[in-house]
Design a protein around this motif. Structure first.
Motif, PDB file in Angstrom:
ATOM      1  N   PRO A  93       0.830  -1.208   0.000  1.00  0.00           N
ATOM      2  CA  PRO A  93       0.000   0.000   0.000  1.00  0.00           C
ATOM      3  C   PRO A  93       0.869   1.266   0.000  1.00  0.00           C
ATOM      4  O   PRO A  93       1.939   1.282   0.601  1.00  0.00           O
ATOM      5  CB  PRO A  93      -0.795  -0.108   1.306  1.00  0.00           C
ATOM      6  CG  PRO A  93       0.100  -0.896   2.217  1.00  0.00           C
ATOM      7  CD  PRO A  93       0.811  -1.879   1.334  1.00  0.00           C
ATOM      8  N   ASP A  94       0.386   2.299  -0.686  1.00  0.00           N
ATOM      9  CA  ASP A  94       1.133   3.551  -0.675  1.00  0.00           C
ATOM     10  C   ASP A  94       0.914   4.270   0.647  1.00  0.00           C
ATOM     11  O   ASP A  94      -0.084   4.052   1.336  1.00  0.00           O
ATOM     12  CB  ASP A  94       0.713   4.431  -1.850  1.00  0.00           C
ATOM     13  CG  ASP A  94      -0.774   4.754  -1.831  1.00  0.00           C
ATOM     14  OD1 ASP A  94      -1.132   5.844  -1.365  1.00  0.00           O
ATOM     15  OD2 ASP A  94      -1.567   3.906  -2.290  1.00  0.00           O
ATOM     16  N   ARG A  95       1.858   5.130   1.003  1.00  0.00           N
ATOM     17  CA  ARG A  95       1.801   5.864   2.268  1.00  0.00           C
ATOM     18  C   ARG A  95       1.804   7.366   1.991  1.00  0.00           C
ATOM     19  O   ARG A  95       2.591   7.849   1.181  1.00  0.00           O
ATOM     20  CB  ARG A  95       3.006   5.520   3.151  1.00  0.00           C
ATOM     21  CG  ARG A  95       3.214   4.027   3.383  1.00  0.00           C
ATOM     22  CD  ARG A  95       4.498   3.772   4.182  1.00  0.00           C
ATOM     23  NE  ARG A  95       4.799   2.352   4.281  1.00  0.00           N
ATOM     24  CZ  ARG A  95       5.864   1.853   4.929  1.00  0.00           C
ATOM     25  NH1 ARG A  95       6.725   2.678   5.524  1.00  0.00           N
ATOM     26  NH2 ARG A  95       6.067   0.547   4.964  1.00  0.00           N
ATOM     27  N   SER A  96       0.925   8.075   2.669  1.00  0.00           N
ATOM     28  CA  SER A  96       0.919   9.539   2.618  1.00  0.00           C
ATOM     29  C   SER A  96       1.329  10.052   3.991  1.00  0.00           C
ATOM     30  O   SER A  96       0.648   9.788   4.981  1.00  0.00           O
ATOM     31  CB  SER A  96      -0.476  10.071   2.267  1.00  0.00           C
ATOM     32  OG  SER A  96      -0.863   9.683   0.976  1.00  0.00           O
ATOM     33  N   LEU A  97       2.467  10.742   4.051  1.00  0.00           N
ATOM     34  CA  LEU A  97       2.987  11.261   5.317  1.00  0.00           C
ATOM     35  C   LEU A  97       2.645  12.749   5.412  1.00  0.00           C
ATOM     36  O   LEU A  97       3.026  13.539   4.536  1.00  0.00           O
ATOM     37  CB  LEU A  97       4.501  11.076   5.407  1.00  0.00           C
ATOM     38  CG  LEU A  97       5.021   9.668   5.729  1.00  0.00           C
ATOM     39  CD1 LEU A  97       4.745   8.713   4.567  1.00  0.00           C
ATOM     40  CD2 LEU A  97       6.509   9.699   6.038  1.00  0.00           C
TER      41      LEU A  97
END
Length: 271
Positions: free
Chosen positions: A241-245
């Protein structure tokens, strides 16, 4: 009717209980209103023109609490101020008489860093995962996780936040509703978790395409398009899964100054 409200609007207001007529002719369906109801109709028309929703109008007309009205007014004021900022930005771009490509550059490109491959180390986090809309679910999960971290028992155990709050997306495509969302907060220390739907886990290390996006969350899709293009050009498979920080706090900075790092795990295509 002297308020110039349409028959369609009057039918709707009658149905939802916002403005019920004093009488209704069963044969013709014609509605009759008293003077006080006409005054109420004028208020409804005015509030509608100001952009309040029907639910908000119903609250405003039926509450005698000043705090409730002030809260609704403040929410609308905030929405108007954001819209004014958006329109001013559009005005500034258009005044420069740009060609089409310059428009896209002015709105998007200067806000996105060049994609790079980076090694993301494993990370110990407190997380919670559920389905819903991005607008409501992310904020809700952040609040629940922060409440757990700030619990007196955990603070006595010196539990600390060690990095940016992040959102992990498990869907292969954007979903307006029922999106599969996990919010994770990096932590250190011995934490006690009472909520059975929260867990302390270690996110695995990975190699990821990373971009830094600056701007409103609603336009972040442009940053993803940069990642997709970069992956295709470099024979990389996005594995998620992609991560948004979230690198800063939306309550402390303007929308245009919001900073988000997107990390999308990848591997080299073998076929």
């Amino acid at each position: 009717m002297i308020t110039h409200l349409s028959q369609k609007a009057l039918r709707l207001y009658d149905t939802i209980g916002l403005l019920k007529p004093a009488e209704k002719d069963l044969a013709t369906g014609y509605r009759y209103y008293t003077i006080s109801q006409i005054e109420k109709a004028i208020k409804i028309k005015t509030l509608t023109w100001m952009g309040f929703s029907l639910d908000e109008i119903k609250l405003l007309l039926n509450t005698d609490k000043k705090e409730t009205a002030e809260k609704i007014f403040q929410k609308r004021l905030s929405e108007i101020q954001k819209e004014i900022e958006r329109l001013k930005k559009i005005e500034s771009i258009l005044l420069d008489r740009p060609v089409l490509e310059d428009v896209f550059d002015a709105v998007f490109n200067i806000s996105i860093s060049k994609p790079v491959i980076k090694k993301v180390p494993k990370l110990r986090v407190l997380s919670k995962r559920e389905k819903g809309t991005y607008e409501k679910t992310i904020g809700k999960l952040i609040g629940e996780l922060m409440n757990s971290i700030n619990h007196p028992d955990n603070q006595r155990n010196l539990v600390k936040i060690t990095g940016p709050i992040m959102m992990l997306c498990y869907d292969e495509e954007y979903k307006e509703n029922d999106a599969d969302i996990e919010v994770a907060i990096p932590i250190s220390g011995r934490i006690t978790v009472e909520n059975p739907f929260m867990e302390v886990k270690t996110l695995p290390e990975c190699e990821a395409v990373s971009v830094i996006y600056k701007g409103p969350y609603e336009n972040i899709g442009v940053a993803y398009s940069k990642i997709y293009s970069y992956a295709a050009e470099n024979n990389l498979k996005l594995i998620g899964p992609d991560r948004s920080l979230y690198l800063n706090n939306p309550n402390e900075v303007k929308e245009d100054d919001l900073m988000t790092e997107i990390q999308y795990p990848v591997k080299v295509k073998t076929e």
